[in-house]
Enzyme design. Structure first.
Site, mmCIF file in Angstrom:
data_model
loop_
_atom_site.group_PDB
_atom_site.id
_atom_site.type_symbol
_atom_site.label_atom_id
_atom_site.label_comp_id
_atom_site.label_asym_id
_atom_site.label_seq_id
_atom_site.Cartn_x
_atom_site.Cartn_y
_atom_site.Cartn_z
ATOM 1 N N GLN A 277 0.795 -1.220 0.000
ATOM 2 C CA GLN A 277 0.000 0.000 0.000
ATOM 3 C C GLN A 277 0.834 1.280 0.000
ATOM 4 O OE1 GLN A 277 -2.654 -1.858 3.261
ATOM 5 N NE2 GLN A 277 -4.031 -0.489 2.188
ATOM 6 N N ASN B 277 -1.501 -10.780 8.505
ATOM 7 C CA ASN B 277 -2.541 -9.771 8.644
ATOM 8 C C ASN B 277 -3.869 -10.311 8.122
ATOM 9 O OD1 ASN B 277 -3.450 -6.890 9.053
ATOM 10 N ND2 ASN B 277 -4.014 -7.184 6.910
ATOM 11 N N TYR C 115 -12.800 -2.176 12.721
ATOM 12 C CA TYR C 115 -13.297 -1.028 11.954
ATOM 13 C C TYR C 115 -14.745 -0.629 12.185
ATOM 14 C CZ TYR C 115 -8.882 -0.712 9.517
ATOM 15 O OH TYR C 115 -7.551 -0.540 9.248
ATOM 16 N N GLU D 214 -4.825 -2.363 14.174
ATOM 17 C CA GLU D 214 -5.373 -1.390 13.217
ATOM 18 C C GLU D 214 -6.713 -0.871 13.711
ATOM 19 O OE1 GLU D 214 -5.971 -2.594 9.107
ATOM 20 O OE2 GLU D 214 -4.004 -3.557 9.059
ATOM 21 N N TRP E 134 -4.663 3.135 11.779
ATOM 22 C CA TRP E 134 -4.573 2.941 10.338
ATOM 23 C C TRP E 134 -5.117 4.183 9.672
ATOM 24 C CZ3 TRP E 134 -2.227 -0.736 7.435
ATOM 25 C CH2 TRP E 134 -2.400 -0.582 6.044
ATOM 26 N N GLU F 38 -5.579 1.887 -1.370
ATOM 27 C CA GLU F 38 -6.608 1.175 -0.608
ATOM 28 C C GLU F 38 -7.177 0.007 -1.438
ATOM 29 O OE1 GLU F 38 -7.479 0.855 2.438
ATOM 30 O OE2 GLU F 38 -9.315 -0.272 2.058
ATOM 31 N N TRP F 39 -6.296 -0.946 -1.776
ATOM 32 C CA TRP F 39 -6.702 -2.179 -2.451
ATOM 33 C C TRP F 39 -7.621 -1.915 -3.650
ATOM 34 C CZ3 TRP F 39 -2.957 -5.008 -0.936
ATOM 35 C CH2 TRP F 39 -2.468 -4.889 0.367
HETATM 36 C C1 GBH Z 1 -7.794 -3.526 6.747
HETATM 37 O O1 GBH Z 1 -8.799 -4.414 6.370
HETATM 38 C C2 GBH Z 1 -6.521 -3.878 6.058
HETATM 39 O O2 GBH Z 1 -5.645 -4.609 6.891
HETATM 40 C C3 GBH Z 1 -5.790 -2.684 5.488
HETATM 41 O O3 GBH Z 1 -4.798 -3.113 4.604
HETATM 42 C C4 GBH Z 1 -6.773 -1.746 4.844
HETATM 43 O O4 GBH Z 1 -6.166 -0.698 4.156
HETATM 44 C C5 GBH Z 1 -7.663 -1.214 5.923
HETATM 45 O O5 GBH Z 1 -8.266 -2.239 6.639
HETATM 46 C C6 GBH Z 1 -8.773 -0.308 5.410
HETATM 47 O O6 GBH Z 1 -9.626 -1.007 4.566
HETATM 48 O O7 GBH Z 1 -18.822 -3.671 4.583
HETATM 49 O O8 GBH Z 1 -19.683 -2.695 6.584
HETATM 50 O O9 GBH Z 1 -19.608 -5.092 6.372
HETATM 51 C C7 GBH Z 1 -10.122 -4.059 6.729
HETATM 52 C C8 GBH Z 1 -11.021 -5.253 6.965
HETATM 53 C C9 GBH Z 1 -13.133 -6.196 6.587
HETATM 54 C C10 GBH Z 1 -13.043 -4.093 7.680
HETATM 55 C C11 GBH Z 1 -14.548 -5.959 6.188
HETATM 56 C C12 GBH Z 1 -14.485 -3.820 7.331
HETATM 57 C C13 GBH Z 1 -16.523 -4.867 6.376
HETATM 58 C C14 GBH Z 1 -17.393 -3.751 6.786
HETATM 59 N N1 GBH Z 1 -12.405 -4.959 6.697
HETATM 60 N N2 GBH Z 1 -15.233 -5.027 7.072
HETATM 61 S S1 GBH Z 1 -18.982 -3.807 6.020
#
Ligand code: GBH
Length: 456
Positions: free
Chosen positions: A15, A161, A290, A362, A409, A416-417
């Site tokens: 990233q 991760n 998150y 994170e 984070w 962002e992927w």
């Molecule tokens: C992380 O993954 C990664 O480790 C990082 O690389 C990335 O940049 C960062 O987060 C930000 O995206 O659609 O409402 O159901 C995040 C993992 C998994 C968090 C799915 C949110 C779904 C929310 N994510 N989850 S929802």
């Protein structure tokens, strides 16, 4: 003596680094995926990203100014071993040596993630990636290479991760590299990731390297929609399919009972040797967190549909329905801002696994902006960080949850992927034309949060 609390920021190699073809680096699956038309918003790639490979000294300066005591970053496997399994690239080792030494010179403790999704492409092409235990063996060798090269100065290691994302998004709904779609492969991939983790930890412990090793698993909180028994069971089930799937094995030695019952043959089982390898293989729990949803019971024939991303066949395995309170604030990713969910999750983890140190590896958010001025004035993110760190401190100081670190984070806006550069998660603004870095309002807010907690 009181254990120090680490306040830090987090990033990942693909990233931020760029330099995708420099100094002997091999290709990885995200290089290949981002160069496949139609996969990434605006056809963005990580070819240059934040050019951290050349600008890392500036980034260390930024962190010193911020006042962090820890920095979590990942190593690019294909920069260190270009084809994932053959010879070591000395320039790759050299880059990370300079980064590590630079951090230590500023009193910043490095937390290394060995794998943040950028699998060497050769291992994908030859082994089908994580569908083969050969990839686990290659990972173990790569891990040992890193312990040997950096273990004299690095004492905090995270093998993987978010195995949930690798398995579900990479092999379940095809959203992430390698883009496979299946309702059995995620369980197999996850199994091989856990074996790889166990093998690397065995190497680490038998090699007598100093320090701690663990995993960083992601989990969103699931709050029962009502207080009735069925909804409480649904929330618990959802947390088990999410976090316990990938954490129970490394602590308790097996998958959650509900997953075994529900999935039958689709869930691999641990042989006694594998179980011995995996059980007890973490010194701490890493948590990436998150967002939050409500969970309620759902009849099996309807499956369970997650808001946001559909999880392919995977979501049907959970007989849970997710929803949200529309009064909750949303980030530009559409993720709900619910600090109390974070506090509840920390307590749930503590209760299920006992007194393992927990690092929040994170937590953060994306904020939409139409201009640089708007992006830098990110009061939304400052409030987010205040709310989430307050919730964490309540868990730590009032509930007695052994949280020992928090990594925001992210240090700076980055790739962002599948959303490319369209989603900005940084507390530092990056101009992707000039690569100039500018601290945002949230950088100042976080600086104060850190200073206050450390009594500076
Ligand atoms: C992380 O993954 C990664 O480790 C990082 O690389 C990335 O940049 C960062 O987060 C930000 O995206 O659609 O409402 O159901 C995040 C993992 C998994 C968090 C799915 C949110 C779904 C929310 N994510 N989850 S929802």
């Amino acid at each position: 003596m009181k254990t120090p609390f680490y306040w830090g920021t987090a990033t990942a190699a693909y990233q931020i680094e760029g330099a995708w073809l420099e100094d002997g680096k091999g290709l990885n699956i995200w290089d290949a995926y981002s160069h496949t038309p139609g996969k990434i918003k605006n056809a963005d790639t990580g070819d240059v990203a934040c050019d951290h490979y050349h600008l890392f000294e500036k980034d260390i300066e930024l962190m010193a100014e911020l006042g962090v005591t820890g920095y979590r970053f990942s190593l690019s496997w294909s920069r260190i071993i270009p084809d994932g399994k053959g010879s070591v690239n000395p320039a790759g080792i050299e880059f990370y040596n300079r980064l590590i030494d630079g951090l230590l010179a500023k009193g910043i403790t490095p937390f290394i993630t060995l794998y943040h999704w950028d699998l060497p492409l050769t291992l994908q092409l030859e082994n089908d990636g994580w569908l083969s235990e050969k990839t686990s063996e290659a990972f173990c060798r790569y891990a040992k290479t890193c312990f040997d090269a950096f273990g004299d100065r690095v004492n905090h290691w995270i093998t993987f991760n978010e195995n949930w994302c690798t398995a579900v998004l990479g092999y379940g709904n095809g959203e992430f590299a390698p883009g496979r779609v299946s309702n059995t492969e995620p369980y197999l991939a996850a199994h091989n990731l856990l074996i790889a983790h166990g093998m690397a930890v065995k190497e680490f412990r038998e090699g007598g390297y100093p320090g701690q090793i663990g995993l960083a698993n992601n989990c969103d909180w699931r709050e029962p929609l009502t207080d009735n028994e069925a909804d409480r069971a649904a929330a618990q089930e959802s947390l088990e399919f999410f976090f316990a799937w990938l954490t129970d094995p490394v602590i308790l030695g097996d998958y959650p009972a509900i997953m075994k019952e529900r999935l039958g043959d689709r869930l691999p089982s641990f042989t006694p040797e594998q179980q011995a390898l995996v059980k007890g293989s973490v010194d701490f729990i890493g948590l990436n967190h998150y967002t939050t949803h409500y969970a309620s019971a759902r009849p099996p024939e309807k499956g369970g549909i997650a808001p946001g991303e559909g999880n392919g066949g995977m979501s049907d395995d959970q007989q849970v329905s997710l929803s949200a309170d529309e009064a909750w604030q949303k980030t530009s990713m559409g993720w709900y801002v619910v600090p109390w969910g974070f506090r509840n999750l920390l307590n749930w983890i503590h209760k299920r696994y006992g007194d393992y140190p927990i690092y929040v590896t994170e937590n953060g958010c994306s904020v939409a902006a139409n201009s640089r001025e708007e992006a830098v004035d990110d009061q939304f993110r400052a409030n987010f960080l205040q709310g989430y760190t307050d919730a964490m401190k309540a868990a730590r100081d009032e509930d007695g949850v052994p949280v020992q670190g928090y990594f925001c984070w992210s240090l700076m806006d980055n790739f962002e992927w599948t959303r490319g550069y369209d989603m900005r998660f940084g507390i530092t603004y990056v101009d992707f034309e000039t690569l100039e870095r500018t601290p945002k309002a949230s950088f100042r807010a976080y600086q104060k949060i850190i200073g206050d907690d450390l009594g500076r």
